[in-house]
Design a protein around this motif. Structure first.
Motif, mmCIF file in Angstrom:
data_model
loop_
_atom_site.group_PDB
_atom_site.id
_atom_site.type_symbol
_atom_site.label_atom_id
_atom_site.label_comp_id
_atom_site.label_asym_id
_atom_site.label_seq_id
_atom_site.Cartn_x
_atom_site.Cartn_y
_atom_site.Cartn_z
ATOM 1 N N THR A 61 -16.350 -30.405 -58.939
ATOM 2 C CA THR A 61 -16.893 -30.986 -60.173
ATOM 3 C C THR A 61 -18.350 -30.572 -60.392
ATOM 4 O O THR A 61 -19.007 -30.174 -59.428
ATOM 5 N N LYS A 65 -26.017 -31.464 -69.288
ATOM 6 C CA LYS A 65 -25.532 -30.083 -69.229
ATOM 7 C C LYS A 65 -24.036 -30.017 -68.928
ATOM 8 O O LYS A 65 -23.453 -28.929 -68.924
ATOM 9 N N MET A 72 -20.101 -25.708 -73.092
ATOM 10 C CA MET A 72 -20.886 -25.540 -71.865
ATOM 11 C C MET A 72 -20.035 -25.075 -70.680
ATOM 12 O O MET A 72 -20.560 -24.884 -69.590
ATOM 13 N N LYS A 100 -33.825 -24.969 -62.463
ATOM 14 C CA LYS A 100 -32.952 -25.652 -63.416
ATOM 15 C C LYS A 100 -33.408 -25.414 -64.840
ATOM 16 O O LYS A 100 -32.613 -25.440 -65.764
ATOM 17 N N LYS A 113 -33.097 -20.886 -65.056
ATOM 18 C CA LYS A 113 -31.792 -20.359 -64.618
ATOM 19 C C LYS A 113 -31.757 -18.834 -64.577
ATOM 20 O O LYS A 113 -30.693 -18.221 -64.751
ATOM 21 N N GLN A 132 -30.906 -27.552 -58.920
ATOM 22 C CA GLN A 132 -30.207 -28.833 -58.854
ATOM 23 C C GLN A 132 -28.775 -28.661 -58.383
ATOM 24 O O GLN A 132 -28.117 -29.643 -58.047
ATOM 25 N N LYS A 133 -28.272 -27.437 -58.419
ATOM 26 C CA LYS A 133 -26.867 -27.195 -58.139
ATOM 27 C C LYS A 133 -26.745 -26.082 -57.097
ATOM 28 O O LYS A 133 -27.566 -25.145 -57.083
ATOM 29 N N GLU A 184 -26.423 -22.743 -58.781
ATOM 30 C CA GLU A 184 -27.724 -22.206 -59.208
ATOM 31 C C GLU A 184 -28.425 -21.542 -58.012
ATOM 32 O O GLU A 184 -29.059 -20.485 -58.158
ATOM 33 N N LYS A 211 -18.769 -27.688 -51.753
ATOM 34 C CA LYS A 211 -20.126 -27.249 -52.117
ATOM 35 C C LYS A 211 -20.971 -27.028 -50.864
ATOM 36 O O LYS A 211 -21.753 -26.076 -50.792
ATOM 37 N N PRO A 213 -31.671 -27.898 -71.540
ATOM 38 C CA PRO A 213 -30.292 -27.789 -72.043
ATOM 39 C C PRO A 213 -30.140 -26.725 -73.134
ATOM 40 O O PRO A 213 -29.040 -26.213 -73.339
ATOM 41 N N ASN A 266 -29.584 -23.471 -71.327
ATOM 42 C CA ASN A 266 -28.246 -23.475 -70.710
ATOM 43 C C ASN A 266 -27.137 -23.041 -71.669
ATOM 44 O O ASN A 266 -25.995 -22.873 -71.248
ATOM 45 N N ARG A 320 -26.664 -19.708 -66.130
ATOM 46 C CA ARG A 320 -26.211 -20.426 -67.317
ATOM 47 C C ARG A 320 -24.842 -21.069 -67.001
ATOM 48 O O ARG A 320 -23.949 -20.393 -66.497
ATOM 49 N N GLY A 321 -24.721 -22.353 -67.239
ATOM 50 C CA GLY A 321 -23.443 -23.024 -67.008
ATOM 51 C C GLY A 321 -23.082 -23.215 -65.544
ATOM 52 O O GLY A 321 -21.949 -23.578 -65.232
ATOM 53 N N LEU A 323 -22.600 -25.255 -62.902
ATOM 54 C CA LEU A 323 -22.495 -26.709 -62.766
ATOM 55 C C LEU A 323 -22.124 -27.159 -61.366
ATOM 56 O O LEU A 323 -22.355 -28.313 -61.002
ATOM 57 N N LEU A 324 -21.517 -26.286 -60.579
ATOM 58 C CA LEU A 324 -20.983 -26.726 -59.279
ATOM 59 C C LEU A 324 -22.057 -26.834 -58.208
ATOM 60 O O LEU A 324 -23.053 -26.142 -58.256
#
Lengths: 364, 364
Positions: A8, A282, A339, B41, B44, B63-64, B67, B90, B335, B338, B360-361, B363-364
């Motif tokens: 996720t 996001k 997104m 973040k 990116k 943050q991810k 990323e 992750k 955002p 992004n 970009r995008g 999210l994981l």
């Protein structure tokens, strides 16, 4: 793969609900003898577009030339850019694409007609062209009646263009929550389209298409005999915004099921009544209001910035555990889809498909 | 290529302003002897990250995990995921990445420590680990003092992890517009970090890093001698939100210049006082408020949905013509970035660079 193995944030589609929505709108169109040209701005996915065409849609709408390119490349044979297109760069892309598929666009100014005509002539193709009228939303579009007739005459004379009819979408009416007020405004918009159609007929210009309508108002555009094309989008997925739109009985509209979710993990449990999720703005658009947790009413959503949100529970026994996964209903489906790169299709708790969102970020 | 040949919507960076911002923050860090670890973040983009490192940054935050992967693949040798990371999927990606670069993450629960340790052991790598404390934002993080010490002890004992220090970011304080109130709240957060650092020292746990700070509060975290790492992001670009943040004199903070713009075309001119642009909420995020037109004050921005917005002018003589291009200042930079795949770098009215937004995008 079981759903709970999906990492996720992910954009998931409940395939049973999605297929039911596809079927419901297709059946409405057949019953009322009105064509569907669903809007690909919502789904941005050629796989979804193919499914709409397989259910009888005559083609798709897009808002951007680059979305039209993605849909034609994905096998859609008839695409209408239901939006004004400015500048030779975009118009030449569209004219080139019109060699491979039936393409059309919408105008509200003579300069757009001249530019589109020049592009079609340059690329030896033909572009369908519709006049957008202002049905009441005060966004794009000329006023109904004579201003529209004037543009239609120019289209009819312009080399490389074919006059196709009217674009009469009333965006602002879609989310009027009260049914009677939404109906009143929709009928006013429909009447503007009707009067313009009659004015065009008087000068011998027939409208092949009179199109518009969204998920909030399709019942009127689809049943009053004026429109012959419904450009609905959100019905496939639904969102918090459309769950606030009420039917004649004052209840949330119920003919479409929620099929789109943002799947999210509890990444922090900093207080007994609060869970922090890994999905911020996001991952789930808040432009039209916040998302909400699926299947649980007694919980407040609290914004947490770009990569977080918090769920605050009245009953601490209901708070999910660290690492648990939950489903959020997006506040607004279209910008949320934009997104992500993939839909994860799920049925019976298992992943069944991955559909690429080929027009994600297609802005040009 | 001249800027006015760039098709729209496009995300453009004024390179002179961007470089001035890069320099200003680097000079602040040097003057106060505090390290910069800017936040990826926001941008990116590995190219931008390389420029920050070339100006002295010790590494980047993300943050991810995805990323972090994009930044390491783009040549950044030291990346800190300043966020809790849940789940073996992750954490194993992060542990694998830690074989190629220095990687660290942040925790606020013993389960996260156990999972991170297991992943590092499995991949025979080492992960730096910092404890996040709640500085007042009530998002993630344990309470300052003993709860943080408890987690730090667990980290110090966990195989495959190295205890690195504290994460003490006060997100909610960044946009407090009044300077004195923002200062008061920031100093309270800083004091919580200081007390926790002292409690850790008593049990023999030294903080290599005490990090946090954003563009709204960096002057305090950067000058009070507690923090040794600033995780600023928006200073590079700025946005409408940060232009509302006031300095000690009650004026908008002025040390950073607006460098990020959404370039947009007038696609319709339906009324004498109104221009419709081709940039809606899919081109310019409205999550933290609307964008505004650059270089013109006497104009109102009106939302127009996913693909449009309207500019309403008090003076009709100022309205741009159909086809003209204008610059919008994003309401919120992160955002907005992004939603794009490229930055178009511009200097002196000409395009000088295209930088891919590789995360970009992510999210994981």
């Amino acid at each position: 793969m079981p759903l709970d193995q999906v990492d996720t944030p992910a954009l998931i589609v409940d395939l049973d609900a999605f297929e039911a929505n596809l079927e419901t709108m297709a059946a409405f169109g057949k019953k009322h003898g009105v064509n569907l040209r669903p809007h690909a701005k919502t789904h941005k996915c050629a796989v979804v577009g193919q499914k709409q065409v397989a259910k009888g849609a005559i083609g798709l709408c897009t808002q951007k030339v680059s979305e039209a390119e993605a849909m034609v490349q994905g096998g859609i044979a008839d695409v209408y850019v239901s939006n004004e297109v400015m500048g030779p760069r975009k118009l030449e892309r569209l004219a080139a694409l019109a060699r491979e598929a039936k393409l059309s666009l919408c105008v509200d100014h003579p300069d757009q007609i001249a530019q589109a005509s020049a592009a079609a002539v340059k690329f030896k193709s033909e572009l369908g062209c519709r006049v957008e009228i202002n049905t009441g939303g005060n966004r794009c579009g000329v006023e109904p009646g004579e201003p529209a007739v004037d543009l239609a005459k120019r289209i009819a004379k312009a080399p490389g263009l074919r006059f196709e009819g009217l674009q009469a979408y009333f965006g602002r009416a879609q989310h009027i929550e009260d049914w009677a007020e939404r109906k009143t405004q929709s009928l006013e918009g429909i009447d503007k389209a009707k009067r313009t159609q009659e004015a065009l007929a008087k000068v011998g210009l027939a409208c092949t298409y009179i199109g518009g309508a969204g998920t909030g108002t399709y019942e009127w555009e689809g049943s009053t005999g004026v429109y012959n094309e419904l450009q609905v989008g959100s019905y496939l997925f639904m969102d918090v915004g459309y769950h606030k739109v009420l039917d004649a009985k004052g209840k949330p509209m119920s003919e479409f099921r929620q099929s789109l979710f943002v799947y999210s993990t509890v990444m922090s449990r900093p207080a007994s009544n609060r869970a922090v999720l890994d999905a911020g703005v996001k991952a789930c658009s808040v432009d039209a209001g916040p998302p909400r947790l699926w299947g649980e009413d007694d919980v407040d959503y609290v914004r947490g910035g770009d990569e977080h949100c918090s769920l605050v529970y009245k009953n601490p026994n209901r708070v999910p555990a660290l690492g648990d996964k939950v489903k959020l209903v997006p506040g607004h489906c279209d910008p949320t889809v934009n997104m992500y790169d993939w839909y994860v299709g799920v049925r019976g708790g298992r992943v069944e498909s991955l559909w690429p969102i080929v027009a994600r970020g297609a802005l040009l």
